[in-house]
Design a protein around this motif. Sequence first.
Motif, PDB file in Angstrom:
ATOM      1  N   TRP A 343       0.836  -1.204   0.000  1.00 47.91           N
ATOM      2  CA  TRP A 343       0.000   0.000   0.000  1.00 47.91           C
ATOM      3  C   TRP A 343       0.874   1.259   0.000  1.00 47.91           C
ATOM      4  O   TRP A 343       0.565   2.234   0.662  1.00 47.91           O
ATOM      5  CB  TRP A 343      -0.975  -0.013   1.176  1.00 47.91           C
ATOM      6  CG  TRP A 343      -2.039  -1.064   1.016  1.00 47.91           C
ATOM      7  CD1 TRP A 343      -2.808  -1.277  -0.081  1.00 47.91           C
ATOM      8  CD2 TRP A 343      -2.460  -2.033   1.975  1.00 47.91           C
ATOM      9  NE1 TRP A 343      -3.674  -2.326   0.121  1.00 47.91           N
ATOM     10  CE2 TRP A 343      -3.484  -2.814   1.394  1.00 47.91           C
ATOM     11  CE3 TRP A 343      -2.071  -2.338   3.281  1.00 47.91           C
ATOM     12  CZ2 TRP A 343      -4.120  -3.859   2.052  1.00 47.91           C
ATOM     13  CZ3 TRP A 343      -2.714  -3.382   3.931  1.00 47.91           C
ATOM     14  CH2 TRP A 343      -3.723  -4.116   3.324  1.00 47.91           C
ATOM     15  N   ASP A 384      -1.579 -12.034  -1.984  1.00 50.71           N
ATOM     16  CA  ASP A 384      -0.471 -11.792  -2.894  1.00 50.71           C
ATOM     17  C   ASP A 384      -0.559 -10.417  -3.537  1.00 50.71           C
ATOM     18  O   ASP A 384       0.435  -9.737  -3.725  1.00 50.71           O
ATOM     19  CB  ASP A 384      -0.485 -12.834  -4.029  1.00 50.71           C
ATOM     20  CG  ASP A 384       0.085 -14.171  -3.594  1.00 50.71           C
ATOM     21  OD1 ASP A 384       0.695 -14.243  -2.516  1.00 50.71           O
ATOM     22  OD2 ASP A 384      -0.086 -15.143  -4.344  1.00 50.71           O
ATOM     23  N   LYS A 385      -1.773 -10.036  -3.901  1.00 54.61           N
ATOM     24  CA  LYS A 385      -1.935  -8.797  -4.662  1.00 54.61           C
ATOM     25  C   LYS A 385      -1.644  -7.557  -3.825  1.00 54.61           C
ATOM     26  O   LYS A 385      -1.453  -6.480  -4.362  1.00 54.61           O
ATOM     27  CB  LYS A 385      -3.347  -8.720  -5.252  1.00 54.61           C
ATOM     28  CG  LYS A 385      -4.445  -8.662  -4.223  1.00 54.61           C
ATOM     29  CD  LYS A 385      -5.829  -8.710  -4.878  1.00 54.61           C
ATOM     30  CE  LYS A 385      -6.904  -8.721  -3.785  1.00 54.61           C
ATOM     31  NZ  LYS A 385      -8.251  -8.851  -4.324  1.00 54.61           N
ATOM     32  N   TRP A 386      -1.646  -7.716  -2.492  1.00 53.47           N
ATOM     33  CA  TRP A 386      -1.366  -6.582  -1.623  1.00 53.47           C
ATOM     34  C   TRP A 386       0.050  -6.633  -1.070  1.00 53.47           C
ATOM     35  O   TRP A 386       0.681  -5.598  -0.865  1.00 53.47           O
ATOM     36  CB  TRP A 386      -2.357  -6.552  -0.440  1.00 53.47           C
ATOM     37  CG  TRP A 386      -3.751  -6.277  -0.860  1.00 53.47           C
ATOM     38  CD1 TRP A 386      -4.141  -5.665  -2.027  1.00 53.47           C
ATOM     39  CD2 TRP A 386      -4.955  -6.580  -0.144  1.00 53.47           C
ATOM     40  NE1 TRP A 386      -5.501  -5.587  -2.064  1.00 53.47           N
ATOM     41  CE2 TRP A 386      -6.039  -6.136  -0.932  1.00 53.47           C
ATOM     42  CE3 TRP A 386      -5.215  -7.181   1.081  1.00 53.47           C
ATOM     43  CZ2 TRP A 386      -7.360  -6.273  -0.530  1.00 53.47           C
ATOM     44  CZ3 TRP A 386      -6.527  -7.317   1.474  1.00 53.47           C
ATOM     45  CH2 TRP A 386      -7.587  -6.864   0.685  1.00 53.47           C
ATOM     46  N   TRP A 388       4.159  -7.749  -0.384  1.00 56.97           N
ATOM     47  CA  TRP A 388       5.377  -7.762  -1.190  1.00 56.97           C
ATOM     48  C   TRP A 388       5.420  -9.065  -1.982  1.00 56.97           C
ATOM     49  O   TRP A 388       4.953 -10.101  -1.514  1.00 56.97           O
ATOM     50  CB  TRP A 388       6.619  -7.621  -0.306  1.00 56.97           C
ATOM     51  CG  TRP A 388       6.781  -8.697   0.727  1.00 56.97           C
ATOM     52  CD1 TRP A 388       7.436  -9.884   0.590  1.00 56.97           C
ATOM     53  CD2 TRP A 388       6.269  -8.694   2.077  1.00 56.97           C
ATOM     54  NE1 TRP A 388       7.363 -10.622   1.739  1.00 56.97           N
ATOM     55  CE2 TRP A 388       6.657  -9.924   2.672  1.00 56.97           C
ATOM     56  CE3 TRP A 388       5.524  -7.780   2.832  1.00 56.97           C
ATOM     57  CZ2 TRP A 388       6.323 -10.243   3.983  1.00 56.97           C
ATOM     58  CZ3 TRP A 388       5.184  -8.112   4.136  1.00 56.97           C
ATOM     59  CH2 TRP A 388       5.582  -9.325   4.693  1.00 56.97           C
ATOM     60  N   PRO A 389       5.990  -9.008  -3.213  1.00 59.34           N
ATOM     61  CA  PRO A 389       6.052 -10.231  -4.029  1.00 59.34           C
ATOM     62  C   PRO A 389       7.078 -11.227  -3.488  1.00 59.34           C
ATOM     63  O   PRO A 389       7.949 -10.860  -2.690  1.00 59.34           O
ATOM     64  CB  PRO A 389       6.464  -9.716  -5.402  1.00 59.34           C
ATOM     65  CG  PRO A 389       7.132  -8.407  -5.151  1.00 59.34           C
ATOM     66  CD  PRO A 389       6.504  -7.821  -3.922  1.00 59.34           C
TER      67      PRO A 389
END
Lengths: 733, 733
Positions: A343, A384-386, A388-389
Amino acid sequence: MSYRTKICSALLLLIGLAGQGVLGAGLDDLTMIDNAEKVAPGIWRITIGDVSSELRYTDYAAAPPKMEALNAKSDLVYPFAEDPLSFYKSPDNRIMIRIPAAKKESLFGFGLQLDGIKKTKKVLDLNVDHWSKGGGRTHAPVPFYISSKGYGVFFNTGRFLKAYVQTSNRKDSPNLPKPVDRNPVKREPGAPGWSSMPDSDAVEAQIVGKGMEVLVFAGDDLQDIVARYNLYCGGGALPPLWGLGFWHRVPAWFNADKCNKEVALFEEKGFPLDVLGLEPGWQTYSYPCTFEWQKLRFPDPAAFSGNLLKKGIRLNLWENPYISPEGELYEPMYPLSGSHTVWLGIVPDYTLPEARKLLADQHKREHLAIGVSGYKLDEVDGYDKWLWPDHATFPSGTSAETMRQAYGLLIQNAVFKDLFKANNQRTYGQIRSSNGAASGYPYVLYSDSYNHGQYITGLSAASLSGILWTPEVRQAKTDREWLNRIQTVCFSPLAQLNGWASGKKPWSYESVVDEVQAVVELRMRLLPYLYTAFSAYQQQGIPPVRAMILEQGFQLEQSVAKQGKLDGVYNPYEEAKVVEKTDQFMFGPSILVAPFYDKQHSKRTVILPPGNWYDFYTGELAGNGKTITVEADGRMPLFVKEGTLIPMLAENITNSRDAYGMPLEVRHYGKTGGSFDLYEDDGKTFDYEQGAYRIRTLTVSKKDNGFQGSETISRDEAPALFGPVQTWSFMTK
Amino acid sequence: MSYRTKICSALLLLIGLAGQGVLGAGLDDLTMIDNAEKVAPGIWRITIGDVSSELRYTDYAAAPPKMEALNAKSDLVYPFAEDPLSFYKSPDNRIMIRIPAAKKESLFGFGLQLDGIKKTKKVLDLNVDHWSKGGGRTHAPVPFYISSKGYGVFFNTGRFLKAYVQTSNRKDSPNLPKPVDRNPVKREPGAPGWSSMPDSDAVEAQIVGKGMEVLVFAGDDLQDIVARYNLYCGGGALPPLWGLGFWHRVPAWFNADKCNKEVALFEEKGFPLDVLGLEPGWQTYSYPCTFEWQKLRFPDPAAFSGNLLKKGIRLNLWENPYISPEGELYEPMYPLSGSHTVWLGIVPDYTLPEARKLLADQHKREHLAIGVSGYKLDEVDGYDKWLWPDHATFPSGTSAETMRQAYGLLIQNAVFKDLFKANNQRTYGQIRSSNGAASGYPYVLYSDSYNHGQYITGLSAASLSGILWTPEVRQAKTDREWLNRIQTVCFSPLAQLNGWASGKKPWSYESVVDEVQAVVELRMRLLPYLYTAFSAYQQQGIPPVRAMILEQGFQLEQSVAKQGKLDGVYNPYEEAKVVEKTDQFMFGPSILVAPFYDKQHSKRTVILPPGNWYDFYTGELAGNGKTITVEADGRMPLFVKEGTLIPMLAENITNSRDAYGMPLEVRHYGKTGGSFDLYEDDGKTFDYEQGAYRIRTLTVSKKDNGFQGSETISRDEAPALFGPVQTWSFMTK
């Protein structure tokens, strides 16, 4: 065969500290593990490969293993002496450990799995994620399972772990079943049908990493296995007494004035309140956060907090760990944070002592100094979409996957140890993700998923993995649902109404106001009983709220597999449906709780294990080793074991400080005598760790045609917390 | 900063063939890629690390790149010349490639994603799996996407690939947006609200492996990008003519007698039938399989097949690749199979020529020799709980994850090349999983998922990734649903009713029998048009059935994001809901298809791109660049482009052999003339690859106040397939 030789040669180069050996015919690309190292009675450590650069959850436990308690336990035989574990390490860094399992063996656990506790014939991706929807991903995917055969296995690794739980079959296994034709011209009567899930003879679990530590636990029974796991992880958490009172979280946009008015309403209604929870808006910026007071809403935080404390009410502050560029911590934390934002806030690397110190110093100055009691540590779970990868990098060199698996643990570690423990001040709070070796942390998991039945299952699931769970209440579609949810949460580790978005208050559903107040008051009166249950968690590792399968005599196999019927669209593989019985649980040593929920909102069945069980409210015999049906009368169905004593406060209270010194009513159930060791300490510091606690032994014995009660001091290293016994109530006539 | 230096040093040791360079401020733990190698006009290859031991999908394509067709295309500029790609390789073998993307850029594709084609702001696990439920896992998770900015990216690697599609934000990115406070005391009117998904400036995709090849495609438009991808993968598949007729699969327990009776019913009703599909029970054992005829059901397979062939009906055999211990192939295949079983059958390693030969020899002898036309290759997709585990080993040394990603491709390769191509006999069949570089395989994907709306989306999704998809029909809850589903499947690559479990026949739903028969007959009459569409797939890479976004003038951004409303239970993160318009598609060069489905079962909207569009049945103008509403009249809504010619068979037929030599009706739509290059060959061999095909140019031009039609032979290297034009129908009055 040539390829096997090749693989074996590769393995010889790769094997690390684990033992080497050759398995029987067929499994010869695997390396046998024959050097499990005993680390405590009934606990063995296995190391595969190089674990020096891998994070082990136990390295971040709240406390070191409680060796004294462990050494007092029985010594037991290594469960895999006959049928050894084995492993395989691939050229591309994949490590697989194979753990034998029998056909009829049931395996339970793997963390906060809200879809059920039995994990036989499932593949689990044990990754931290935002919700629990089956398949292993959940807020707390603790890689620990226990077996109906009487052992437990803990994968002590901060890697994503994929576990094939009795699903895979090696072609060269000596136990390989014979296939059944799916489409026979004629099936002989009684012959087994085809199954999409043939029996398997192992758990095979794997990571990608350089090494893996695995711990094997034995135990006298399932509860003892879990207890040894918790003790090895430093013992269970002991909250402050106020943590076990009633919690209420107000909407995110509330200011000091609105909060004070809300508190006044509680006072007006005589409704219990120990903790007021503030949601994100208390900060100057949130999502990402500053951890700094928003003065437009809270112009004088110290006065605000101080005034509440005068009423015995403590503040709990929501935060997520992602730091806003607007915050004072941003600049110093920047070099100590990962490559990616969440974010748009930076992500501190809390394996670094400097990062922990920055957080602790700021929080101590801004929050603890004015009386803040603890935190709700949110958003450390996904999606996952929020988050860290998986390829993000962190300054300590810790991999992104490990950081994800362990972030909940790391932040509990940082806040609990560097902030509260260092200040000799107990805390209690909430955490959005956790993992292995977390039993010592006074943080309770919660979710957004909100299925009441699954929330009840969560109480059982959490107890198998050294974590705590609250089925917190937010809103309801009916008054009855509201009551049922409030009843459930009052028999959980943390009794909270979370109105952050709904703005609901306990009395928001008019037709059940009295029943709601009654059950919260019952929770308060049970504080002496519940506090002792938590002390057993702390000292002996016994979960205070726990699954029925941890009770002696409870049938492990309550799950029913209904044979599936072929349907080309809805069930093309004729899969069986497994129904588990996880809608009842134990609360403290002796109370069985059977909430109403979902479609079973006013009538349900309860399985009473062997032995006499009595109705909590009437003392009447409810049954012995049978299934009964209960119907709603506005109260939570509660059943008490034969010979049980339940120490309660003699009167209703609205804040836990009123419990100090209050006389007790001790209820006794059944036809035989019994005793209860009541635990007492100062309720707020860690002095108990130096022995500053007291044990009062309450005893009921037969006298003439009835019973009599007595209390004696078995240990006297601290002042009494509660008052003397005022009433002995012999409930069973 | 010290940690960056450390990571950079590690990178210097690890970088492989890719170019080295230093990026601008901030991204300095990444290595810039500045040496993309041009391999064809508009196609560039990037190699990261060591790919010598990694499986590339293109190595298993049906044919080598069609360089002649590619070289005839325009030369284009490398799309990332200004804003280069970069990569990172971690110490634990994780390779990440970072591909810049702009804020307002839309990305589409990633294979058979039944939940939608637009993948902006999503994280995708591109793993082969049994169903498509969002999140990337699906039967054919082709790692290829195209961008609204006019390029495509193909990750040519057989590894599980996780793609963060415009979701991740590096803290050091020069494009990092400023965070918006989620809980402001007051939000200025018009100021942007907080979003749980801030804009990102990249796709970051990663694998665990030693190396990765990535191909970048440019194109004149989106269709051209897809065409170049397909041509690089060897061009599209050209089925035999019979493959485009009507298919019917009978129940798994049917024997020869029951099959013959079913066929007789088709004859009796005059219902088209080209292919009869047998399900598992034709074998002695299934799940796992023997591939050997069950003689109790089919006592004389050769006679059974021969009698059907006399009627022009071909047999298609179901099989899964897992071999039963009861089968003759078990013993020789055992050493050529993986460590683990699936449903207790061994799993051949089809990267090994010996394994392919064993399969091809047995299939040729048992099936092809008696006239079997092809296969339905089932169960090569998952789930985890059924398939071999990710740590299984295979004799070739291929990793289990690669084997899973590529198994559908490998078995298509084995059966198509070693069996059919070697025999110069075209085939058409079904496949349960596929992946990159598969465009040349005459196999059509299918699913158990059965959501009609998603099945229609599948037709668009497949067209973006070089795969074919059939929304096959199994059963329905209402007559209308049955009709709608049959209508959809008749405008797909493979028109099939699959009654394997339901036993349904085309006429099973009484009130729609006539409409069902009419649409199947229309499919048959459209064979000349459809066969030419497939030749364009084969020769030019243009998908025969395809997404609207591949059409000139169609607005890319039909998806609508509805701002989410806060709800503590149902939408705690105020997430927006994206609605895509993927319920219409193109069938062949000029027909727009808009099926009725789900709640839109008898009324729906259709977006007509710019240009005049005409009603297929009446020739009336339907609209130009606008959204219209259509209501059900028992026929599939079809719209035809201005100036289009549609060559059709002059009469209804019940089997494709009756198409040979049959005269044509050519329909013309609109106010302007036009032409159509009709493709013809022998319909069944690969002789067309040596140039044995014919092109008939059909032309309509203005004459006086009307139109006239004419046909000329533009290429004459094969006899005519169809008869001469009998009727020119000028549909628009």
